[in-house]
Write an enzyme that holds these catalytic residues in place. Structure first.
Site, PDB file in Angstrom:
ATOM      1  CG  ASP A 183      -1.826  -1.153   1.559  1.00 41.00           C
ATOM      2  OD1 ASP A 183      -2.374  -1.813  -0.306  1.00 41.00           O
ATOM      3  OD2 ASP A 183      -2.040  -1.450   2.286  1.00 41.00           O
ATOM      4  CD  GLU A 234      -8.283  -3.576  -0.684  1.00 37.45           C
ATOM      5  OE1 GLU A 234      -9.107  -3.707   0.257  1.00 37.45           O
ATOM      6  OE2 GLU A 234      -7.860  -4.998  -1.092  1.00 37.45           O
TER       7      GLU A 234
END
Length: 490
Positions: free
Chosen positions: A80, A271
């Site tokens: 991420d 997401e």
């Protein structure tokens, strides 16, 4: 030429073997398994001739390249990645999800690059431990093992670091905030000050719909209004108005949240929203499908765009992302498996992927970077798969004491490879990067290592490795011979 494992593809400073996890799927629903086949033929509109990156030690700096940036140094485990550049110093920073099981405290990790994203160094963690209030928040059950999904945004001289904590497999989550006045860990004023919770779930949002309060991304509308895009699985992605200087939602923001993305399929696997403004368009980047499963990950990056920050966001075929739309931008190709968890800064797409070329720890989460190309107002990446090879290998060389001597190697592949040099003064038992020497790269991609002939460098072994995301090739060993004035051996 030999093809050994490339050293340095994992971060030696970190605990080897620890995987990063940021899963968000509801425990009651499995994401659709739309496996992404390796794309070894489609080079997109850029073609296989796309110019890419130069060596970390380039002296003649070309124009910013388009396509994949080959990275080296401490590039894993990164998950991420939130990319931001300190405009004052030019230093690139990546903030990433913390290590599982509270290894190194489990807090957000920091990485830096001083050569436009090529060579990366691990800078440590934001804090030594997870804030106590987060453990209190989750005190009714399992505590989070790490902090997830950072986002870093600068406003009026303050850096806002958003991060998430969650109970694995549920939408019992919280996104929180920390602030700092500098990104430089060596600055005496460097300190990330925790500002507490920003938004939490489960709770009602937009007519009772449930959401998951992770993966914040900050964007400013045309009228100057700041927003947070947030969400993962459940009902998808929402846009929530925030305000400065608090960096937190305005009163009534949840009731007025805009529902941007819903795939309307079991599990709703979407997401990591990131909204990026460019040329009057707002581009919504998201990750589709299954994350965090190593070689079985089906993660991929999709995008839509809108003239209004609040949407609707349509893909290239005119399909609304609220309803299943989304143009696939980046998918599994070659050794890059399951790319996603993205951010964008100055036309550079940062993402993580599971590295199929890492022989030490297969499918270790690794930093990926792509300089975006734009065609008809749409971002494009180069997914050409061409493992690095040496087209010109270094040869033995000799020089008189005090003279300089050069070794040259040229690499080919896509993304454009780096040439990494190593030397050994113990007959190959150990290898190191040349000390206090900067190889140079010419316009045609030839990398040259220049050394000075001294009594201590007589018999020095030298090798070059061409490397990119899809593979590497290392040269045979060559030798530096030092001679005395008059041509005799020293």
């Amino acid at each position: 030429m030999a093809r050994p494992r490339l050293a340095g593809r994992t971060a030696a400073a970190l605990a080897a073997g620890l995987l990063l996890l940021a899963p968000v799927a509801p425990a009651s629903s499995a994401p659709a398994d739309n496996s992404a086949a390796a794309n070894t033929s489609t080079a997109t509109a850029l073609g296989a001739t796309t110019i890419a990156t130069t060596s970390a030690a380039t002296t003649n700096t070309p124009a910013p390249p388009i396509g994949g940036i080959t990275v080296t140094g401490d590039t894993s485990p990164i998950h991420d990645p939130a990319l931001i550049v300190d405009e004052r110093t030019g230093t690139w920073y990546v903030y990433s999800t913390g290590l599982v099981n509270r290894e190194n405290g489990g807090t957000i990790q920091v990485w830096s690059s001083h050569d436009d994203g090529v060579t990366w160094a691990y800078e440590g963690t934001v804090w030594d431990e997870i804030p106590a209030w987060i453990d209190e928040h989750f005190s009714d059950g399992d505590l989070p093992g790490n902090l997830w999904a950072p986002e870093v945004h600068e406003h009026d001289g303050t850096y806002y670091l958003y991060y998430s904590a969650s109970r694995f497999g549920t939408n019992n989550s919280v996104t929180a905030l920390a602030t700092n006045t500098t990104l430089n860990p060596d600055d005496p004023d460097y300190e990330w000050v925790d500002q507490g919770a920003v938004i939490s779930s489960p709770q009602e949002i937009e007519n009772g719909k449930a959401f998951n309060a992770i993966d914040a991304g900050i964007v400013t509308g045309a009228d100057g209004t700041p927003y947070m895009a947030i969400g993962s699985y459940w009902y998808g992605i929402f846009l929530v108005e925030i305000s400065w200087p608090s960096g937190k939602p305005v009163d009534g923001a949840l009731a007025d949240a805009v529902h941007l993305v819903d795939r309307f399929q079991p599990g709703n696997p979407v997401e990591a929203p990131y909204v990026y403004e460019r040329d009057g368009w707002y581009y919504l980047f998201v990750s589709f499908d299954r994350c965090c499963a190593g070689g079985d990950s089906t993660y991929k990056v999709a995008v839509g765009r809108s003239r209004d920050v609040t949407g609707p966001y349509l893909d290239k075929d005119g399909r609304d992302m609220f309803g299943g739309g989304g143009t696939i931008l980046l998918d599994t190709h070659g050794a890059i498996v399951g790319p996603g968890g993205q951010s964008v800064y100055d036309d550079v797409l940062a993402f993580h992927y599971y590295d199929a070329a890492n022989e030490d720890i297969p499918y270790f989460p690794t930093l990926g970077l792509q300089r975006l190309y734009w065609i008809d107002g749409w971002p494009v990446v180069d997914m050409t798969v061409d493992p690095a090879t040496l087209t010109v290998a270094p040869a033995d060389a000799s020089a008189r004491i005090g003279r300089k001597v050069s070794f040259t190697a040229t690499a080919a592949g896509s993304p454009r490879p780096l040439v990494l040099w190593e030397v050994s003064d113990d007959d190959g038992a150990t290898w190191r990067a040349p000390a206090k020497v900067r190889p140079t790269t010419s316009a045609d991609g030839a990398s040259t290592l220049t050394l000075r002939a001294t009594p201590d460098t007589d018999g020095l072994l030298v090798r070059a490795t061409a490397t990119n995301a899809h593979g590497s090739e290392t040269s045979d060993l060559v030798t530096l011979t030092v001679t005395r004035p008059g041509g005799g051996k020293r």
